[in-house]
Scaffold this active site. Structure first.
Site, PDB file in Angstrom:
ATOM      1  N   ASN A  19      14.249   6.110   6.910  1.00  0.00           N
ATOM      2  CA  ASN A  19      13.442   5.009   6.396  1.00  0.00           C
ATOM      3  C   ASN A  19      13.973   4.652   4.991  1.00  0.00           C
ATOM      4  OD1 ASN A  19      11.386   3.658   4.959  1.00  0.00           O
ATOM      5  ND2 ASN A  19       9.911   4.259   6.527  1.00  0.00           N
ATOM      6  N   ASP A  68      12.907   2.197   2.981  1.00  0.00           N
ATOM      7  CA  ASP A  68      11.960   1.401   2.174  1.00  0.00           C
ATOM      8  C   ASP A  68      12.061   1.707   0.684  1.00  0.00           C
ATOM      9  OD1 ASP A  68      11.025   0.594   4.615  1.00  0.00           O
ATOM     10  OD2 ASP A  68       9.060   1.541   4.447  1.00  0.00           O
ATOM     11  N   HIS A  69      12.201   3.009   0.354  1.00  0.00           N
ATOM     12  CA  HIS A  69      12.083   3.368  -1.058  1.00  0.00           C
ATOM     13  C   HIS A  69      13.342   3.121  -1.870  1.00  0.00           C
ATOM     14  CE1 HIS A  69       8.051   4.151  -0.391  1.00  0.00           C
ATOM     15  NE2 HIS A  69       8.321   5.017   0.566  1.00  0.00           N
ATOM     16  N   ARG A 102      12.903  -2.971 -10.970  1.00  0.00           N
ATOM     17  CA  ARG A 102      13.571  -3.611 -12.092  1.00  0.00           C
ATOM     18  C   ARG A 102      13.927  -5.067 -11.809  1.00  0.00           C
ATOM     19  NH1 ARG A 102      16.525  -0.725 -16.227  1.00  0.00           N
ATOM     20  NH2 ARG A 102      17.824  -2.581 -16.329  1.00  0.00           N
ATOM     21  N   HIS A 160       9.990  -0.911   6.921  1.00  0.00           N
ATOM     22  CA  HIS A 160       8.643  -1.479   7.057  1.00  0.00           C
ATOM     23  C   HIS A 160       8.566  -2.745   6.202  1.00  0.00           C
ATOM     24  CE1 HIS A 160       4.009  -0.551   6.635  1.00  0.00           C
ATOM     25  NE2 HIS A 160       4.241  -1.769   7.081  1.00  0.00           N
ATOM     26  N   ARG A 199       6.289  -5.005   4.729  1.00  0.00           N
ATOM     27  CA  ARG A 199       4.844  -5.116   4.482  1.00  0.00           C
ATOM     28  C   ARG A 199       4.469  -6.557   4.196  1.00  0.00           C
ATOM     29  NH1 ARG A 199       1.223  -1.115   3.022  1.00  0.00           N
ATOM     30  NH2 ARG A 199       1.974   0.953   3.509  1.00  0.00           N
ATOM     31  N   ARG A 240       6.253  -5.427  -0.778  1.00  0.00           N
ATOM     32  CA  ARG A 240       6.388  -4.588  -1.989  1.00  0.00           C
ATOM     33  C   ARG A 240       7.719  -3.843  -2.035  1.00  0.00           C
ATOM     34  NH1 ARG A 240       2.117   0.242  -0.752  1.00  0.00           N
ATOM     35  NH2 ARG A 240       0.704  -1.486  -0.501  1.00  0.00           N
ATOM     36  N   HIS A 241       8.332  -3.603  -0.885  1.00  0.00           N
ATOM     37  CA  HIS A 241       9.668  -2.972  -0.920  1.00  0.00           C
ATOM     38  C   HIS A 241      10.662  -3.791  -0.089  1.00  0.00           C
ATOM     39  CE1 HIS A 241       7.740  -0.916   2.454  1.00  0.00           C
ATOM     40  NE2 HIS A 241       7.139  -0.012   1.693  1.00  0.00           N
ATOM     41  N   GLU A 266       9.229  -1.426  11.419  1.00  0.00           N
ATOM     42  CA  GLU A 266       7.819  -1.037  11.270  1.00  0.00           C
ATOM     43  C   GLU A 266       7.032  -2.246  10.820  1.00  0.00           C
ATOM     44  OE1 GLU A 266       6.274   1.985   8.618  1.00  0.00           O
ATOM     45  OE2 GLU A 266       7.928   3.218   9.299  1.00  0.00           O
ATOM     46  N   THR A 268       0.912   4.380   0.820  1.00  0.00           N
ATOM     47  CA  THR A 268       1.749   4.545   2.006  1.00  0.00           C
ATOM     48  C   THR A 268       0.841   4.454   3.225  1.00  0.00           C
ATOM     49  OG1 THR A 268       3.349   6.007   3.105  1.00  0.00           O
ATOM     50  CG2 THR A 268       1.555   7.086   1.915  1.00  0.00           C
ATOM     51  N   THR A 269       1.426   4.499   4.425  1.00  0.00           N
ATOM     52  CA  THR A 269       0.624   4.388   5.638  1.00  0.00           C
ATOM     53  C   THR A 269      -0.202   5.657   5.792  1.00  0.00           C
ATOM     54  OG1 THR A 269       2.500   3.169   6.523  1.00  0.00           O
ATOM     55  CG2 THR A 269       0.765   3.738   8.069  1.00  0.00           C
ATOM     56  N   GLU A 288       4.565   7.353  18.094  1.00  0.00           N
ATOM     57  CA  GLU A 288       5.036   8.154  16.960  1.00  0.00           C
ATOM     58  C   GLU A 288       3.805   8.839  16.372  1.00  0.00           C
ATOM     59  OE1 GLU A 288       7.867   6.455  14.203  1.00  0.00           O
ATOM     60  OE2 GLU A 288       7.067   7.648  12.553  1.00  0.00           O
ATOM     61  N   HIS A 311       6.308  11.159   8.876  1.00  0.00           N
ATOM     62  CA  HIS A 311       5.498  10.994   7.669  1.00  0.00           C
ATOM     63  C   HIS A 311       5.375  12.315   6.922  1.00  0.00           C
ATOM     64  CE1 HIS A 311       2.837   9.171   4.769  1.00  0.00           C
ATOM     65  NE2 HIS A 311       3.121   8.013   5.324  1.00  0.00           N
ATOM     66  N   GLY A 312       5.849  12.298   5.688  1.00  0.00           N
ATOM     67  CA  GLY A 312       5.698  13.448   4.793  1.00  0.00           C
ATOM     68  C   GLY A 312       6.602  14.622   5.134  1.00  0.00           C
ATOM     69  N   GLY A 370      11.693   9.308   5.382  1.00  0.00           N
ATOM     70  CA  GLY A 370      12.132   8.429   4.311  1.00  0.00           C
ATOM     71  C   GLY A 370      12.001   9.017   2.934  1.00  0.00           C
ATOM     72  N   HIS A 371      10.767   9.089   2.441  1.00  0.00           N
ATOM     73  CA  HIS A 371      10.547   9.323   1.021  1.00  0.00           C
ATOM     74  C   HIS A 371      11.227  10.581   0.502  1.00  0.00           C
ATOM     75  CE1 HIS A 371       7.940  10.196  -2.582  1.00  0.00           C
ATOM     76  NE2 HIS A 371       8.423   9.003  -2.818  1.00  0.00           N
TER      77      HIS A 371
END
Ligand code: PXP
Length: 231
Positions: free
Chosen positions: A7, A9-10, A18, A43, A45, A49-50, A69, A99-100, A150, A185-186, A207-208
């Site tokens: 993922n 996204d981040h 920035r 994702h 959104r 936002r990302h 996503e 986050t989700t 998922e 997730h996580g 992802g994160h």
């Protein structure tokens, strides 16, 4: 072998912080694929936002599968039907969340999400529902005709007692229902191994943690190490 979807996204979160053009999530996707990722997840959104529309269009041009996503909204369904990604993962979305936070309430929302799911399936897209490890949610997902679920591993990742058992039971129900099983997730190097033992697990989306780890070791190395833990 369990497939690893990254993922990105981040990477976009950092770029947007920035207002620059870098770091580029598409470059991150290419690098992750070079280092063993099997697919890319992003994702889009509602508040952008990302990931932005242009990122999704560029990610779609990569040769690897794109797991798009999205919230179940008319805007996103129209976009997916136009882009035709390999897969769409339907998630709940609230503007105020970081986050989700939980799975899609497929039981409560089944009447309203059935038509958009049909539109996506008719467009030839592999639809997945991001749900909590709840027996009713899994059976409802199967009744809605999707090929994939998922499972949300966020509560497990937070260390809640009994959650791994719930995930194992959920995996067995998914098999009984003929659903392909994904999870995410996580997840981190430390907590991923028990998840790899879920019956029938075919794909993890992470992802994160991997993007964060990339700050220290580089994205190629973080993806490679996770891939090794899945094999
Ligand atoms: N799968 C889904 C459906 C998600 O919403 C997310 C978070 O965006 C992930 C996987 C990846 O979660 P994490 O970034 O915590 O690894």
């Amino acid at each position: 072998m369990i497939r690893l979807g990254i993922n990105v996204d981040h990477v976009a979160t950092l770029r947007n912080a920035r207002g620059e053009r870098y770091p580029d999530p598409v470059r991150a996707a290419e690098l992750a694929l070079e280092h063993g990722a099997d697919g890319i997840t992003a994702h889009l959104r509602e508040d952008r936002r990302h990931i932005r529309d242009e990122d999704i269009r560029r990610l779609r041009t990569l040769s690897a599968p794109l797991n798009f996503e999205m919230a179940v909204t008319d805007e996103m369904v129209a976009m997916a039907c136009d882009l035709k990604p390999h897969a769409c993962c339907l998630v709940p979305e609230r503007r105020e969340e970081l986050t989700t936070e939980g799975g899609l309430d497929v039981v409560g929302l089944q009447d309203s999400i059935a038509p958009p799911i049909k539109r996506l399936l008719d467009a030839g897209i592999r639809v997945s529902l991001f749900i909590d490890p709840e027996p009713n949610a899994i059976r409802t997902a199967a009744a809605l005709g999707v090929p994939v679920i998922e499972l949300h591993t966020g509560t497990y990742a937070l260390g809640k007692k009994g959650e791994l058992d719930r995930l194992h039971k959920a995996a067995h129900i998914a098999i009984e229902c003929g659903l392909e099983l994904h999870a995410g997730h996580g997840l981190t190097y430390e907590n991923v191994s028990p998840i790899t033992k879920l019956s029938g697990l075919k794909e993890l989306n992470i992802g994160h943690f991997l993007i964060s780890e990339a700050v220290f070791v580089g994205l190629g190395a973080s993806v490679q190490r996770m891939k090794a833990l899945l094999s």
